[in-house]
Design a protein around this motif. Structure first.
Motif, PDB file in Angstrom:
ATOM      1  N   UNK A  92       0.806  -1.211   0.000  1.00 27.40           N
ATOM      2  CA  UNK A  92       0.000   0.000   0.000  1.00 27.40           C
ATOM      3  C   UNK A  92       0.842   1.265   0.000  1.00 27.40           C
ATOM      4  N   UNK A  93       2.130   1.212  -0.297  1.00 28.32           N
ATOM      5  CA  UNK A  93       2.970   2.402  -0.200  1.00 28.32           C
ATOM      6  C   UNK A  93       2.469   3.507  -1.131  1.00 28.32           C
ATOM      7  N   UNK A  94       2.401   4.721  -0.609  1.00 27.93           N
ATOM      8  CA  UNK A  94       1.985   5.885  -1.389  1.00 27.93           C
ATOM      9  C   UNK A  94       2.985   7.006  -1.127  1.00 27.93           C
ATOM     10  N   UNK A  95       3.280   7.806  -2.175  1.00 28.59           N
ATOM     11  CA  UNK A  95       4.229   8.907  -2.047  1.00 28.59           C
ATOM     12  C   UNK A  95       3.471  10.234  -2.017  1.00 28.59           C
ATOM     13  N   UNK A  96       3.754  11.059  -1.001  1.00 27.63           N
ATOM     14  CA  UNK A  96       3.130  12.404  -0.959  1.00 27.63           C
ATOM     15  C   UNK A  96       3.844  13.277  -1.987  1.00 27.63           C
ATOM     16  N   UNK A  97       3.113  13.753  -2.983  1.00 25.00           N
ATOM     17  CA  UNK A  97       3.765  14.539  -4.040  1.00 25.00           C
ATOM     18  C   UNK A  97       3.733  16.041  -3.734  1.00 25.00           C
ATOM     19  N   UNK A  98       3.003  16.414  -2.665  1.00 24.21           N
ATOM     20  CA  UNK A  98       3.061  17.808  -2.173  1.00 24.21           C
ATOM     21  C   UNK A  98       2.995  17.744  -0.639  1.00 24.21           C
ATOM     22  N   UNK A  99       3.335  18.847   0.014  1.00 26.11           N
ATOM     23  CA  UNK A  99       3.088  18.929   1.459  1.00 26.11           C
ATOM     24  C   UNK A  99       1.589  18.774   1.683  1.00 26.11           C
ATOM     25  N   UNK A 100       1.219  18.021   2.702  1.00 25.36           N
ATOM     26  CA  UNK A 100      -0.222  17.843   2.939  1.00 25.36           C
ATOM     27  C   UNK A 100      -0.481  17.595   4.422  1.00 25.36           C
ATOM     28  N   UNK A 101      -1.742  17.545   4.799  1.00 26.58           N
ATOM     29  CA  UNK A 101      -2.109  17.280   6.195  1.00 26.58           C
ATOM     30  C   UNK A 101      -3.071  16.104   6.215  1.00 26.58           C
ATOM     31  N   UNK A 102      -2.759  15.084   7.016  1.00 25.82           N
ATOM     32  CA  UNK A 102      -3.657  13.935   7.137  1.00 25.82           C
ATOM     33  C   UNK A 102      -4.042  13.800   8.602  1.00 25.82           C
ATOM     34  N   UNK A 103      -5.333  13.934   8.881  1.00 24.52           N
ATOM     35  CA  UNK A 103      -5.830  13.801  10.251  1.00 24.52           C
ATOM     36  C   UNK A 103      -5.048  14.701  11.223  1.00 24.52           C
ATOM     37  N   UNK A 104      -4.757  15.929  10.786  1.00 30.04           N
ATOM     38  CA  UNK A 104      -4.061  16.886  11.642  1.00 30.04           C
ATOM     39  C   UNK A 104      -2.536  16.751  11.633  1.00 30.04           C
TER      40      UNK A 104
END
Ligand code: HEM
Length: 179
Positions: free
Chosen positions: A50-62
């Motif tokens: 399930x590996x995923x790469x964040x392609x921008x800065x983001x916020x997940x669940x705070x």
């Protein structure tokens, strides 16, 4: 007991005079629930795939997730989380038998409480084939044989995480023809 309930369903849908057909499985309710419960307690791809790469800065669940972070979804932990599942460590296929008026629980990625084939754009392209094949083989193996513990003791369900999650020790059982 789950095994005899599957045997009862097989005897009702298929009967003892012939082998299971793939189309028989669609007439069954309890066997697909058993397969889902196995995928819940022992997802073959619990983490790595399930590996995923964040392609921008983001916020997940705070939480701040910087660009370039590799994130993994721990399906194994979600499917054993007491806040998500009642009695998560109990093997209870009944939880997947839809009650009257309820929709059947889909394990194909639309419900993230249990998504053993992943979800979204990179979901497993072989999921329908995988689920159909596993269900058919489990149905056939249970229809043809009675499975009992071997002389070497009870079945050991310890897991080992390699590329996929495997049994730490090979299955040892005795089988007897049942039809
Ligand atoms: C019970 C059987 C199977 C299970 C539990 C399973 C599980 C998975 C999981 C968890 C992923 C990652 C999905 C994601 O990242 O969201 C995956 C990806 C994949 N699976 Fe399966 N799979 C199964 C059968 C199959 C079969 C039968 C095929 C091919 C015929 C297949 C081909 C693939 C491929 C090519 C990917 C990579 C997809 C991508 O990255 O775009 N799988 N599988």
């Amino acid at each position: 007991m789950c095994k005899s309930r599957v045997h009862d369903e097989l005897d009702m849908v298929v009967g003892k005079s012939r082998a299971v057909n793939e189309s028989d499985v669609s007439a069954m309710v309890y066997l697909p629930a058993v397969v889902k419960e196995v995928l819940r307690l022992h997802p073959p791809g619990p983490l790595l795939s399930w590996a995923r790469l964040a392609i921008t800065d983001t916020t997940v669940d705070g939480c701040h997730v910087p660009e370039g972070t590799t994130a993994m979804v721990n399906m194994w932990a979600i499917s054993r989380d007491p806040e998500v599942w009642v009695d998560p460590l109990e093997f209870k296929p009944e939880r997947f038998v839809a009650k009257e008026g309820e929709l059947e629980f889909s394990v194909l990625g639309s419900d993230l409480r249990l998504a053993p084939f992943g979800s979204g754009r990179r979901t497993c392209p072989g999921k329908a084939l995988g689920l159909t094949t596993v269900s058919f083989w489990v149905a056939s193996l249970l229809h043809e044989f009675e499975w009992v513990p071997s002389d070497q003791g009870p079945v050991d369900l310890k897991e080992l995480l390699k590329l996929s999650c495997e049994m730490a020790n090979p299955l040892t059982v005795k089988v007897h023809p049942r039809r």
